[in-house]
Enzyme design. Structure first.
Site, PDB file in Angstrom:
ATOM      1  N   GLU A   1       0.815  -1.210   0.000  1.00  0.00           N
ATOM      2  CA  GLU A   1       0.000   0.000   0.000  1.00  0.00           C
ATOM      3  C   GLU A   1       0.854   1.268   0.000  1.00  0.00           C
ATOM      4  O   GLU A   1       0.466   2.275  -0.593  1.00  0.00           O
ATOM      5  CB  GLU A   1      -0.958  -0.024   1.189  1.00  0.00           C
ATOM      6  CG  GLU A   1      -2.045  -1.085   1.018  1.00  0.00           C
ATOM      7  CD  GLU A   1      -2.913  -1.254   2.247  1.00  0.00           C
ATOM      8  OE1 GLU A   1      -4.135  -1.196   2.107  1.00  0.00           O
ATOM      9  OE2 GLU A   1      -2.353  -1.439   3.350  1.00  0.00           O
TER      10      GLU A   1
ATOM     11  N   GLU B   1      -4.012  -9.324   3.780  1.00  0.00           N
ATOM     12  CA  GLU B   1      -4.774  -8.952   4.981  1.00  0.00           C
ATOM     13  C   GLU B   1      -5.906  -9.918   5.306  1.00  0.00           C
ATOM     14  O   GLU B   1      -6.187 -10.191   6.476  1.00  0.00           O
ATOM     15  CB  GLU B   1      -5.334  -7.530   4.836  1.00  0.00           C
ATOM     16  CG  GLU B   1      -4.319  -6.426   5.103  1.00  0.00           C
ATOM     17  CD  GLU B   1      -3.487  -6.066   3.895  1.00  0.00           C
ATOM     18  OE1 GLU B   1      -2.767  -5.058   3.940  1.00  0.00           O
ATOM     19  OE2 GLU B   1      -3.548  -6.811   2.886  1.00  0.00           O
TER      20      GLU B   1
END
Length: 255
Positions: A109, A129
């Site tokens: 990210e 995640e």
């Protein structure tokens, strides 16, 4: 500016920002987030710096959020600027991710929060995640479907499985794919290419692209006209035209 977790080095007109926690695969804790925030402020505040390169020490970009620290309440989120002080920050200068080794979860990210990505062909990029009961809340869920086709983004997000740097290049996620160990050097070269262009124009491009997504076309063109009018009144536009006429390199002032 240097601290024990984030190093900065000025190379010509580029600021090389390096996450330096190799013992933790450069995982991001609150100290790293604070260091990145300070480094990005330095980049933005110094008019002689034209671009930044974000990298990780010892051959790894970042393994993402430091989960052990997070379990103890040490969260690497800066109010108004997001994960690592980067993912929600509105920077005016170009920032290039130089990805070697792992760029996973929040690490990926951070790369997605940059304007350009250079990746070593054997790098590992992914958003795992969901394997930990989480979502890619540092921009992955929002940004990835805007960068690659919907179904490919969903495969990243739903399976949590990573891809190589070579595959990232094939998907259009990486601007350059390099041999192992060459991502930083290639990113620095790319940053110096950008430095030849007018800083006000680069900032205007970034601002327009940031706000154009999902904006009605008429509104987008209105914003573009306003940006162009502002640039046309700048000293840099006059310098660019004069330099072209005189067949020399322009000397930008950012004014």
């Amino acid at each position: 500016m240097n601290n024990s977790d984030v190093r900065v080095q000025r190379i010509c007109s580029t600021l090389l920002i390096t996450i330096d926690r190799p013992q933790a695969r450069n995982a991001v804790n609150s100290a790293v987030a604070a260091g990145l925030t300070a480094a990005l402020d330095e980049l933005e505040g110094d008019s002689t710096l034209r671009a930044g390169v974000l990298a990780g020490a010892k051959g790894t970009f970042s393994a993402g959020m430091d989960l052990k620290a997070a379990l103890n309440g040490d969260l690497p989120v800066i109010p108004g600027r997001g994960f690592g002080g980067l993912t929600e920050a509105e920077l005016t200068k170009p920032l290039i991710a130089a990805v070697e080794g792992f760029a996973l979860g929040g690490g990926f990210e951070l790369a997605l929060g940059c304007d350009l990505i250079v990746a070593a062909e054997d790098a590992t990029l992914g958003l795992p995640e969901v394997k930990r009961g989480l979502i890619a809340a540092g921009g992955g869920v929002i940004r990835l479907p805007r960068r690659i086709p919907y179904h490919l983004a969903m495969e990243f997000l739903l399976t949590g499985e990573p891809v190589t740097g070579r595959r990232a290049g094939e998907l259009g996620l990486a601007n350059r794919v390099t041999a192992p160990g060459e991502a930083v050097a290639t990113a620095l070269t790319l940053a110096e290419e950008l430095a030849h262009n007018a800083p006000l124009a680069l900032a205007a491009v970034k601002n327009l692209l940031r706000h154009a997504d999902g904006t009605p076309e008429t509104d987008a063109f209105a914003a573009q006209r306003e940006a162009q009018d502002t640039l046309m009144a700048s000293a840099d536009v006059r310098e660019g035209m004069t330099a072209f006429a005189e067949r020399r390199a322009p000397r930008w002032t950012g004014k």
